[in-house]
Scaffold this motif. Structure first.
Motif, PDB file in Angstrom:
ATOM      1  N   ARG A  63      50.040  42.685  39.269  1.00  0.00           N
ATOM      2  CA  ARG A  63      49.182  43.426  38.358  1.00  0.00           C
ATOM      3  C   ARG A  63      48.477  44.337  39.101  1.00  0.00           C
ATOM      4  O   ARG A  63      48.116  45.546  38.588  1.00  0.00           O
ATOM      5  CB  ARG A  63      48.179  42.242  37.802  1.00  0.00           C
ATOM      6  CG  ARG A  63      48.732  41.161  36.972  1.00  0.00           C
ATOM      7  CD  ARG A  63      47.860  40.302  36.583  1.00  0.00           C
ATOM      8  NE  ARG A  63      48.434  39.123  35.546  1.00  0.00           N
ATOM      9  CZ  ARG A  63      47.775  38.032  35.079  1.00  0.00           C
ATOM     10  NH1 ARG A  63      46.411  37.950  35.422  1.00  0.00           N
ATOM     11  NH2 ARG A  63      48.385  37.195  34.397  1.00  0.00           N
ATOM     12  N   LEU A  64      48.333  44.201  40.395  1.00  0.00           N
ATOM     13  CA  LEU A  64      47.422  45.218  41.148  1.00  0.00           C
ATOM     14  C   LEU A  64      48.267  46.700  41.289  1.00  0.00           C
ATOM     15  O   LEU A  64      47.784  47.871  41.411  1.00  0.00           O
ATOM     16  CB  LEU A  64      46.964  44.877  42.530  1.00  0.00           C
ATOM     17  CG  LEU A  64      45.639  43.625  42.312  1.00  0.00           C
ATOM     18  CD1 LEU A  64      45.491  43.282  43.691  1.00  0.00           C
ATOM     19  CD2 LEU A  64      44.573  44.313  41.686  1.00  0.00           C
ATOM     20  N   THR A  65      49.401  46.186  41.417  1.00  0.00           N
ATOM     21  CA  THR A  65      50.624  47.662  41.446  1.00  0.00           C
ATOM     22  C   THR A  65      50.535  48.445  40.121  1.00  0.00           C
ATOM     23  O   THR A  65      50.680  49.613  40.332  1.00  0.00           O
ATOM     24  CB  THR A  65      51.826  47.245  41.985  1.00  0.00           C
ATOM     25  OG1 THR A  65      52.266  46.367  40.992  1.00  0.00           O
ATOM     26  CG2 THR A  65      51.841  46.536  43.286  1.00  0.00           C
ATOM     27  N   SER A  67      48.100  48.883  38.168  1.00  0.00           N
ATOM     28  CA  SER A  67      46.614  49.274  38.015  1.00  0.00           C
ATOM     29  C   SER A  67      46.669  50.785  38.219  1.00  0.00           C
ATOM     30  O   SER A  67      47.328  51.291  39.175  1.00  0.00           O
ATOM     31  CB  SER A  67      45.348  48.685  38.903  1.00  0.00           C
ATOM     32  OG  SER A  67      45.868  48.949  40.290  1.00  0.00           O
ATOM     33  N   ALA A  70      46.483  53.263  41.848  1.00  0.00           N
ATOM     34  CA  ALA A  70      47.056  52.529  43.020  1.00  0.00           C
ATOM     35  C   ALA A  70      47.963  53.188  43.858  1.00  0.00           C
ATOM     36  O   ALA A  70      48.836  53.679  43.398  1.00  0.00           O
ATOM     37  CB  ALA A  70      47.652  51.125  42.798  1.00  0.00           C
TER      38      ALA A  70
END
Length: 295
Positions: A63-65, A67, A70
């Protein structure tokens, strides 16, 4: 008497520092997983088999990738064999440590009756979080630089092995496959996997090497693919060409090693000079002191 809360706070800080040092230190290889990869039997996927579940932090990293904003160094991560999800989880962990550490130190100071401005942890937390957010990037760049040197040394050996296979009258494709099967290191395993993927896609093995060279930005591996493509399409004798490219690659690596050694030697000049001056002062000071105060 020392407060037990102070002792617990100190133990927690020491544990956090130990965990941070363990995270920054390169982890030892998992010998069990490595042996399983070497001796793993091929397993066919069943139609009714359940998909492998990923752990929660990998899902969080995915999920962070996705965002916005990023910045992920895909090439460096591919060199060191780390997934973008794990990389983003590491960045998040470092940022949380930087955000919470000043508040924790402020609470510990309050328990020990040490006057500390409340605004200091509030201001230091975001700054330290922003600084530690960039630490995994620097670590990945350093590890990728070392991994790149390891790749280049292995590619030089791979060039020699391919040349020997060609001298033994093996075909161009067989030479690449047999030479990659000789090595047992991570680099040779990546080369074998690239060749196997090309074979699965019904492509010649040099196309797999070209894809791997593009992914890792390794020009010598691209040279291997180009040389063997010429041999496969035109039937050219490439033994001397492969040996010459391996020799030139080793010369480049040796020149880089010498440059690093010279740079390290130059950096040691200043500490050595300072130590010499300190020893000279320590030896000459008693004599000068006695001469000046002898009257």
């Amino acid at each position: 008497m020392i407060s037990p809360w102070a002792v617990l706070a100190g133990a927690a800080v020491a544990g956090g520092v130990a965990l941070l040092a363990a995270e920054l230190r390169p982890a030892p290889p998992d010998l069990g997983s490595a042996l399983d990869r070497l001796h793993r039997a091929p397993v066919r996927e069943r139609s009714g088999a359940r998909p492998v579940r990923t752990v929660w932090y990998d899902r969080l990293g995915d999920r962070l990738t996705a965002s916005p904003g990023a910045r992920i160094p895909y090439r460096e991560l591919s060199l060191i064999g780390r997934t973008p999800a794990r990389f983003m989880v590491q960045k998040l962990m470092f940022a949380l440590i930087g955000l919470l550490l000043p508040a924790y130190l402020g609470a510990m100071a309050a328990v020990m009756d040490v006057g500390l401005p409340v605004i200091l942890p509030v201001l230091a937390g975001p700054v330290l979080a922003a600084v530690l957010w960039l630490v995994p990037d620097a670590v990945a760049r350093g590890e990728a630089k070392e991994a790149r040197i390891e790749y280049l040394h292995a590619i030089a050996s791979y060039l020699e092995l391919v040349a020997l296979e060609r001298a033994a009258d093996c075909g161009p494709a067989d030479s690449l496959i047999r030479a990659a099967a000789v090595g047992r290191g991570a680099v040779f395993r990546r080369i074998s996997e690239a060749i196997e993927r090309a074979a699965t896609d019904r492509l010649p093995p040099w196309d797999g090497l070209e894809a791997l060279a593009t992914e890792l930005d390794l020009t010598p591996l691209q040279d291997v693919a180009d040389i063997m493509r010429i041999s496969g399409t035109d039937g050219a004798a490439v033994y001397d060409t492969l040996r010459a490219r391996a020799k030139s690659l080793r010369a480049e690596l040796l020149a880089e090693d010498l440059a690093r050694a010279n740079a390290d030697s130059e950096r040691m000049v200043a500490p050595g000079s300072a130590l010499t001056m300190l020893m000279t002062v320590l030896i000459a000071f008693p004599a000068l002191y006695q001469m000046l105060h002898s009257g």
